[in-house]
Scaffold this active site. Structure first.
Site, PDB file in Angstrom:
ATOM      1  N   GLY A  20       0.839  -1.191   0.000  1.00  0.00           N
ATOM      2  CA  GLY A  20       0.000   0.000   0.000  1.00  0.00           C
ATOM      3  C   GLY A  20       0.871   1.236   0.000  1.00  0.00           C
ATOM      4  N   ARG A  23      -0.565   7.463   1.610  1.00  0.00           N
ATOM      5  CA  ARG A  23       0.147   8.423   2.452  1.00  0.00           C
ATOM      6  C   ARG A  23       0.875   7.751   3.603  1.00  0.00           C
ATOM      7  NH1 ARG A  23      -3.879  13.705   2.979  1.00  0.00           N
ATOM      8  NH2 ARG A  23      -3.221  14.717   1.043  1.00  0.00           N
ATOM      9  N   GLY A  25       1.818   4.500   3.796  1.00  0.00           N
ATOM     10  CA  GLY A  25       2.857   3.630   3.266  1.00  0.00           C
ATOM     11  C   GLY A  25       4.068   4.384   2.759  1.00  0.00           C
ATOM     12  N   ASP A  44       2.078  -1.366  -4.676  1.00  0.00           N
ATOM     13  CA  ASP A  44       0.702  -0.892  -4.811  1.00  0.00           C
ATOM     14  C   ASP A  44       0.134  -1.432  -6.118  1.00  0.00           C
ATOM     15  OD1 ASP A  44      -0.882   1.542  -3.232  1.00  0.00           O
ATOM     16  OD2 ASP A  44      -1.622   1.195  -5.267  1.00  0.00           O
ATOM     17  N   ARG A  93     -10.517   6.289   5.938  1.00  0.00           N
ATOM     18  CA  ARG A  93     -11.805   6.807   6.406  1.00  0.00           C
ATOM     19  C   ARG A  93     -12.112   8.166   5.775  1.00  0.00           C
ATOM     20  NH1 ARG A  93     -12.831   7.012  12.653  1.00  0.00           N
ATOM     21  NH2 ARG A  93     -10.647   7.607  12.780  1.00  0.00           N
ATOM     22  N   VAL A 129      -1.723  -2.207   9.574  1.00  0.00           N
ATOM     23  CA  VAL A 129      -2.095  -0.817   9.827  1.00  0.00           C
ATOM     24  C   VAL A 129      -3.520  -0.530   9.349  1.00  0.00           C
ATOM     25  CG1 VAL A 129      -1.420   1.605   9.450  1.00  0.00           C
ATOM     26  CG2 VAL A 129       0.331  -0.175   9.508  1.00  0.00           C
ATOM     27  N   ARG A 171      -0.806   9.794  20.861  1.00  0.00           N
ATOM     28  CA  ARG A 171      -1.815  10.858  20.861  1.00  0.00           C
ATOM     29  C   ARG A 171      -2.144  11.285  22.300  1.00  0.00           C
ATOM     30  NH1 ARG A 171      -5.411   8.197  15.944  1.00  0.00           N
ATOM     31  NH2 ARG A 171      -4.402   9.381  14.259  1.00  0.00           N
ATOM     32  N   HIS A 195      -8.514  -0.381  18.587  1.00  0.00           N
ATOM     33  CA  HIS A 195      -8.168   0.890  17.958  1.00  0.00           C
ATOM     34  C   HIS A 195      -9.465   1.535  17.483  1.00  0.00           C
ATOM     35  CE1 HIS A 195      -5.872   3.927  15.982  1.00  0.00           C
ATOM     36  NE2 HIS A 195      -6.132   3.510  14.748  1.00  0.00           N
TER      37      HIS A 195
END
Length: 335
Positions: A20, A23, A25, A44, A93, A129, A171, A195
């Site tokens: 992948g 962004r 990857g 990809d 997403r 991921v 975070r 997650h």
């Protein structure tokens, strides 16, 4: 491969394949190469895109002072012999979309990627991921055969893991640092569970240079930071509108890759297959693990309060429902 002046001597660097080239990857490829950790294969399905990204990254080597090789490809043959395979492939997403909304499409993508990757790198460690992360990590274990439950338990579960806990903890640390106006590197925190919205930040284990945040912040402020951590990914999606986070996720995976390749045995929260730990079985969820050259060296069972245990069980139940849904979907599609 790097060929020395003596043609009879061949020196090979570790190889990390990233499935992948979006962004996350591509940023991860940059992180790994610029840390001089490994050669990188960026794969990809879009013709030309990974090749172009790889060439762009290669042209920066002289400026960034590293000598790692980056290969862009659309063919899994080029991933052969990888020590680590990172799966970032899948749809990101969009605003208003939850991680679970991605279940159907990304399950198919991730299962296919896992099967193709292990066919060429049978000894690889897999880091997932793609969202919904806990479910996708479970499916990778199933698809590769590395973590299928049997009478001996999960025989090779240590070779399959998900990234989320490192990111979610980072975070939480960031929000604590911003609230207190302190150096982020001085803040340490731990986030367990899935997650998603039911992740379990642990304020008891959060501190600033050893000082518990419970002595620095009031309960209402801590709860506000906990909720912001749970909503951390969605907050970025809503702000960006055209995609999700990628800098911090890439950094989180990079830390995991570094701990494995350099055999650092770091204690990090990662999504892993549980086999009775925390009273949970045949499920993937985030818990503290030691990462070394073999993958997950061990799982640390923290002494949780009754409230924390309950929150972790609720988080696990949500993951279990989505795992069952994903398996039904894949079975119906004969994948």
């Amino acid at each position: 491969m790097f060929y020395s002046s003596d043609p009879s001597t061949v020196c090979s660097f570790p190889r990390v394949s990233i499935i992948g080239a979006g962004r996350v990857g591509s940023t991860l490829a940059q992180r790994i190469a610029e840390k001089n950790l490994a050669d990188v294969v960026l794969l990809d399905i879009v013709p030309g895109m990974p090749q172009g990204l790889a060439l762009d990254l290669m042209e920066s080597r002289g400026i960034e002072l590293h000598n790692r090789r980056i290969i862009g490809t659309n063919d899994y043959v080029d991933t052969a012999g990888s020590e680590i395979v990172v799966i970032t492939a899948g749809l990101p997403r969009k605003p208003g979309m939850t991680r679970d909304d991605l279940l159907l499409i990304n399950a198919k993508i991730v299962v296919e990627a896992a099967k193709n990757a292990i066919a060429h790198s049978p000894n690889a460690i897999f880091i997932v991921v793609t969202n919904p992360l806990d479910v996708m990590t479970y499916l990778v274990g199933q698809a590769t055969g590395l973590a299928r439950p049997n009478q001996q338990g999960f025989v090779a579960r240590h070779r399959v893991m998900g990234m989320a806990g490192v990111l979610d903890s980072a975070r939480f640390e960031t929000f604590i640092a911003l609230e207190l106006g302190v150096l982020p590197a001085d803040v340490k925190a731990m986030v367990l569970g899935s997650h998603g919205d039911l992740m379990v930040p642990l304020p008891r284990y959060a501190n600033v240079n050893g000082v518990p945040i419970t002595e620095l912040l009031d309960a209402a402020t801590i709860e506000r930071l906990v909720q912001r951590t749970r909503n951390g990914g969605a907050e970025i999606v809503e702000l960006m509108q055209t995609g999700g986070a990628f800098f911090a996720p890439a950094s989180a995976v990079s830390v995991m890759v570094e701990s494995i390749l350099l055999n650092q045995s770091r204690l990090l929260p990662v999504a892993t297959y549980l086999q009775g730990e925390y009273g949970l079985d045949d499920i993937v969820i985030g818990v503290p693990c030691r990462l070394s050259c073999g993958g997950i060296e061990s799982v640390l069972e923290l002494n949780l309060t009754d409230e924390e245990k309950s929150a972790l069980r609720v988080s696990a139940q949500s993951v279990r429902l989505n795992i069952d849904r994903a398996q039904e979907i894949l079975a119906a599609a004969k994948i």
